[in-house]
Design a protein around this motif. Structure first.
Motif, PDB file in Angstrom:
ATOM      1  N   ILE A 202      34.897  48.527   9.052  1.00 51.77           N
ATOM      2  CA  ILE A 202      34.031  48.121  10.160  1.00 51.77           C
ATOM      3  C   ILE A 202      32.679  47.665   9.613  1.00 51.77           C
ATOM      4  N   ASP A 203      31.840  47.200  10.526  1.00 53.22           N
ATOM      5  CA  ASP A 203      30.433  46.888  10.244  1.00 53.22           C
ATOM      6  C   ASP A 203      30.252  45.912   9.082  1.00 53.22           C
ATOM      7  N   ILE A 204      31.049  44.851   9.067  1.00 54.31           N
ATOM      8  CA  ILE A 204      30.880  43.803   8.071  1.00 54.31           C
ATOM      9  C   ILE A 204      29.793  42.847   8.547  1.00 54.31           C
ATOM     10  N   GLY A 205      28.805  42.585   7.706  1.00 55.06           N
ATOM     11  CA  GLY A 205      27.747  41.673   8.107  1.00 55.06           C
ATOM     12  C   GLY A 205      26.966  41.142   6.927  1.00 55.06           C
ATOM     13  N   THR A 206      26.343  39.990   7.127  1.00 53.99           N
ATOM     14  CA  THR A 206      25.487  39.354   6.130  1.00 53.99           C
ATOM     15  C   THR A 206      24.225  38.875   6.836  1.00 53.99           C
ATOM     16  N   ILE A 207      23.068  39.066   6.216  1.00 51.71           N
ATOM     17  CA  ILE A 207      21.841  38.599   6.856  1.00 51.71           C
ATOM     18  C   ILE A 207      21.893  37.076   6.997  1.00 51.71           C
ATOM     19  N   GLU A 208      21.232  36.576   8.019  1.00 52.48           N
ATOM     20  CA  GLU A 208      21.393  35.171   8.407  1.00 52.48           C
ATOM     21  C   GLU A 208      21.090  34.195   7.278  1.00 52.48           C
ATOM     22  N   SER A 209      20.065  34.464   6.492  1.00 49.19           N
ATOM     23  CA  SER A 209      19.660  33.521   5.446  1.00 49.19           C
ATOM     24  C   SER A 209      20.663  33.423   4.305  1.00 49.19           C
ATOM     25  N   GLU A 210      21.604  34.376   4.219  1.00 44.98           N
ATOM     26  CA  GLU A 210      22.554  34.407   3.103  1.00 44.98           C
ATOM     27  C   GLU A 210      23.986  34.117   3.543  1.00 44.98           C
ATOM     28  N   ARG A 211      24.169  33.758   4.805  1.00 38.25           N
ATOM     29  CA  ARG A 211      25.518  33.485   5.283  1.00 38.25           C
ATOM     30  C   ARG A 211      26.047  32.178   4.698  1.00 38.25           C
TER      31      ARG A 211
END
Length: 275
Positions: A198-207
């Motif tokens: 769960i909780d997979i995410g990347t900050i917007e500037s590094e997507r």
């Protein structure tokens, strides 16, 4: 008959849940991890006239999971019990079960997700070598990451530290040279059969750099090394394409959630956060 469960009931409960170990992954994992003495968790069982368990209701913090079939004699017992619990923010479980509660909880909105499993990775993302386990000293940075990535954090430092000390949580991260977390994901629960990502995410500037794929792949590898499948929930088609490319296969299992309508744009423990 309904009763609140204690340690003596562990084997009976796990035998009942073992009929569907993937659908019941959260409940099995929570019973194995937190048992029956935690203030965060309560477990009730409903039995038929022959004293056989036909349903289970688990509360973990603000989340409730009912486990039973479609023709469940104990529904009229479980429903008022569920409604009596304070500060519940999500009612989750097999879609066929949760749909039975939806009409009686009109203040909550029903959403459905697909359960996907991965036993073998089809590709190894290019940035997988950047992935590392989160260390205890990195918990404040992880909380900062959650706030930046998801716009909120429901975590607190002390419970995360306690979970890491007890080895009941695994968080993988990718950091920059300054030690700031750019991407992260975690295993929420593990059983003998599988681990739930769960909780997979990347900050917007590094997507767009493949970091989420690398995090997922590293968590799958962790499960593989322990002889387990990796599983996750998803409802977004683009997320599904990412998972399928890595080797996840959709099951016929559907997991649904009832949550407050005003929380529509927020995620809870039982939803994947994918970018």
């Amino acid at each position: 008959m309904i009763y609140k469960c204690i340690e003596d009931h562990r084997e009976l409960l796990l035998n009942f849940l073992a009929v569907d170990p993937i659908m019941n992954l959260f409940v099995i994992g929570n019973i194995e991890t937190y048992g029956f003495d935690s203030l965060d968790q309560d477990v009730w069982a409903y039995t038929d006239d022959s004293s056989q368990i036909t349903g289970i209701l688990l509360r973990y913090k603000e989340n409730v999971i009912p486990v039973h079939g479609e023709n469940f004699d104990g529904f009229e017992t479980f429903l008022p019990l569920l409604q009596s619990l304070d500060e519940i923010t999500a009612v989750s479980g097999a879609s066929s079960t949760i749909e039975q509660y939806a009409e009686f909880l009109p203040e909550l909105e029903l959403t459905e997700t697909t359960i996907a499993l991965c036993q073998d990775l089809l590709e190894s993302p290019k940035n997988i070598d950047l992935v590392e386990p989160l260390k205890k000293i990195g918990i404040p940075a992880y909380l900062t990451f959650q706030q930046e990535c998801f716009g909120k954090t429901t975590e607190q430092e002390l419970p995360l530290l306690e979970a890491m000390n007890a080895d009941t949580i695994l968080i993988h991260v990718i950091k920059n040279d300054n030690g700031e977390i750019l991407s992260a994901g975690r295993l929420a629960v593990e059983t003998a059969e599988a681990g739930m990502i769960i909780d997979i995410g990347t900050i917007e500037s590094e997507r767009g750099n493949g970091y989420a794929s690398a995090i997922i792949a590293s968590l799958v590898q962790h499960c593989q090394q322990k002889g387990k499948k990796a599983c996750l929930f998803y409802s977004d088609a683009s997320a599904g394409r990412l998972y399928h490319r890595l080797g996840f296969q959709d099951t016929e299992l559907k997991w649904s959630m009832l949550k407050p309508r005003e929380e529509k744009d927020k995620k809870t423990l039982f939803e994947e956060l994918t970018t």
